[in-house]
Write an enzyme that holds these catalytic residues in place. Structure first.
Site, mmCIF file in Angstrom:
data_model
loop_
_atom_site.group_PDB
_atom_site.id
_atom_site.type_symbol
_atom_site.label_atom_id
_atom_site.label_comp_id
_atom_site.label_asym_id
_atom_site.label_seq_id
_atom_site.Cartn_x
_atom_site.Cartn_y
_atom_site.Cartn_z
ATOM 1 N N GLY A 29 39.255 34.629 30.941
ATOM 2 C CA GLY A 29 40.577 34.043 30.796
ATOM 3 C C GLY A 29 41.470 34.889 29.919
ATOM 4 O O GLY A 29 41.005 35.794 29.216
ATOM 5 N N SER A 46 41.329 43.516 27.798
ATOM 6 C CA SER A 46 40.350 43.244 28.850
ATOM 7 C C SER A 46 38.918 43.238 28.316
ATOM 8 O O SER A 46 38.510 44.170 27.605
ATOM 9 C CB SER A 46 40.472 44.303 29.949
ATOM 10 O OG SER A 46 39.551 44.062 30.988
ATOM 11 N N GLY A 47 38.182 42.181 28.656
ATOM 12 C CA GLY A 47 36.747 42.140 28.406
ATOM 13 C C GLY A 47 36.317 42.035 26.953
ATOM 14 O O GLY A 47 35.146 42.229 26.644
ATOM 15 N N SER A 75 44.410 43.064 29.714
ATOM 16 C CA SER A 75 43.712 42.234 30.697
ATOM 17 C C SER A 75 43.857 42.784 32.113
ATOM 18 O O SER A 75 44.910 43.310 32.481
ATOM 19 C CB SER A 75 44.280 40.812 30.654
ATOM 20 O OG SER A 75 43.909 40.083 31.789
ATOM 21 N N SER A 76 42.815 42.630 32.900
ATOM 22 C CA SER A 76 42.878 43.076 34.301
ATOM 23 C C SER A 76 43.911 42.286 35.101
ATOM 24 O O SER A 76 44.330 42.705 36.182
ATOM 25 C CB SER A 76 41.496 42.963 34.956
ATOM 26 O OG SER A 76 41.022 41.633 34.890
ATOM 27 N N ASP A 77 44.333 41.134 34.572
ATOM 28 C CA ASP A 77 45.342 40.303 35.249
ATOM 29 C C ASP A 77 46.768 40.629 34.795
ATOM 30 O O ASP A 77 47.705 39.912 35.145
ATOM 31 C CB ASP A 77 45.060 38.822 34.993
ATOM 32 C CG ASP A 77 43.718 38.394 35.547
ATOM 33 O OD1 ASP A 77 43.536 38.487 36.771
ATOM 34 O OD2 ASP A 77 42.853 37.964 34.755
ATOM 35 N N HIS A 96 45.782 32.235 32.291
ATOM 36 C CA HIS A 96 44.890 32.293 33.460
ATOM 37 C C HIS A 96 43.483 31.973 32.976
ATOM 38 O O HIS A 96 43.008 32.557 32.002
ATOM 39 C CB HIS A 96 44.921 33.687 34.089
ATOM 40 C CG HIS A 96 43.947 33.872 35.207
ATOM 41 N ND1 HIS A 96 43.832 32.984 36.256
ATOM 42 C CD2 HIS A 96 43.024 34.849 35.444
ATOM 43 C CE1 HIS A 96 42.900 33.415 37.094
ATOM 44 N NE2 HIS A 96 42.397 34.536 36.617
ATOM 45 N N HIS A 172 40.394 31.575 44.091
ATOM 46 C CA HIS A 172 40.414 32.303 42.830
ATOM 47 C C HIS A 172 40.324 31.291 41.686
ATOM 48 O O HIS A 172 39.224 30.833 41.370
ATOM 49 C CB HIS A 172 41.670 33.184 42.767
ATOM 50 C CG HIS A 172 41.712 34.111 41.601
ATOM 51 N ND1 HIS A 172 42.690 35.078 41.465
ATOM 52 C CD2 HIS A 172 40.933 34.223 40.502
ATOM 53 C CE1 HIS A 172 42.494 35.746 40.347
ATOM 54 N NE2 HIS A 172 41.434 35.237 39.740
ATOM 55 N N TYR A 230 59.124 8.224 25.656
ATOM 56 C CA TYR A 230 57.778 8.432 25.138
ATOM 57 C C TYR A 230 57.847 9.286 23.880
ATOM 58 O O TYR A 230 58.551 10.299 23.845
ATOM 59 C CB TYR A 230 56.903 9.120 26.194
ATOM 60 C CG TYR A 230 55.514 9.442 25.709
ATOM 61 C CD1 TYR A 230 54.482 8.521 25.811
ATOM 62 C CD2 TYR A 230 55.234 10.683 25.136
ATOM 63 C CE1 TYR A 230 53.221 8.819 25.370
ATOM 64 C CE2 TYR A 230 53.968 10.985 24.674
ATOM 65 C CZ TYR A 230 52.965 10.050 24.806
ATOM 66 O OH TYR A 230 51.703 10.339 24.357
#
Length: 232
Positions: A29, A46-47, A75-77, A96, A172, A230
């Site tokens: 994510g 990433s990772g 990130s790869s996204d 994500h 996905h 609310y």
């Protein structure tokens, strides 16, 4: 002090909420936070495991997906985020995840029906599921095309990204967004909860009726719009 520190802090804090809320496993994510005046966003590297993250490790990227500042790979996204920021100008943060229930609905290629008032408190529409990507798009720039896959779904369904701040990408997983990275994380948690409730609803009663329009309108307008009442 870096001129990007404010969005690095925002992205870091939002990313750290994902494991706390049970929305990610391992490194599945990412969250980004944008500064539109500077034309850049900060995104998770990433990772990198969440426990190893820090604000300084958030990578600064422009709307073309090019790294502006940072030694780590983003990130790869990243290109998906870049496309959405570039075309949807009122988004402040994007999330994500591969959260279990939201991803299960995405893999089923189904919109999440509006079955109850928890769903209606947040949006009047079903949570859309974008059709699986075409082979041509997959063989092209995949992450870049995912952004267009999302936008095309909204165009085809006649939805507004300002009103519906979440989507399932077919086969996905979910993407959510909001005016801030925190709001995008909130929407990600809402999507996951509603996805779980909808699954249980269909298991308990496969013929469960959708929430009637009058209740959808009532619950949405309690929290949104000029006559909302609310909260404090």
């Amino acid at each position: 002090m870096s001129k990007y520190q404010h969005i690095q802090e925002e992205a870091y804090k939002a990313n750290m909420q994902l494991p706390k809320l049970g929305l990610v496993l391992f490194t599945f994510g990412n969250v980004s936070a944008v500064d539109r005046d500077l034309g850049v966003f900060a995104i998770k590297p990433s990772g990198v495991p969440y426990e190893d993250l820090s604000p300084e490790k958030m990578v600064i990227v422009d709307f073309e997906g090019k790294t502006v500042e940072g030694n780590l790979r983003p990130s790869s996204d990243t290109l998906t985020h870049a496309v959405l920021y570039k075309h949807w100008e009122k988004i402040g943060g994007i999330v994500h995840t591969h959260s279990v229930y939201g991803t299960a609905w995405a893999q089923s290629q189904r919109d999440i029906p509006n079955y109850g008032t928890t769903h209606a408190d947040h949006l009047t529409a079903d949570i859309p599921c974008a059709p699986p990507m075409s082979d041509d798009m997959i063989l092209g720039d995949y992450e870049y095309q995912t952004g267009f896959q999302i936008m095309n779904c909204f165009k085809d369904k006649g939805l507004s990204y300002e009103e519906v701040e979440m989507i399932l990408v077919g086969n996905h997983a979910p993407f959510t967004w909001g005016k801030t990275a925190d709001k995008a994380v909130y929407n990600s948690a809402v999507l996951e909860t509603v996805a779980k409730m909808a699954l249980l609803t269909e298991q308990i009663n496969p013929q469960a009726p959708r929430l009637k329009d009058s209740l959808i309108k009532k619950h949405f307008e309690r929290k949104h719009g000029p006559n909302s009442y609310y909260g404090q």
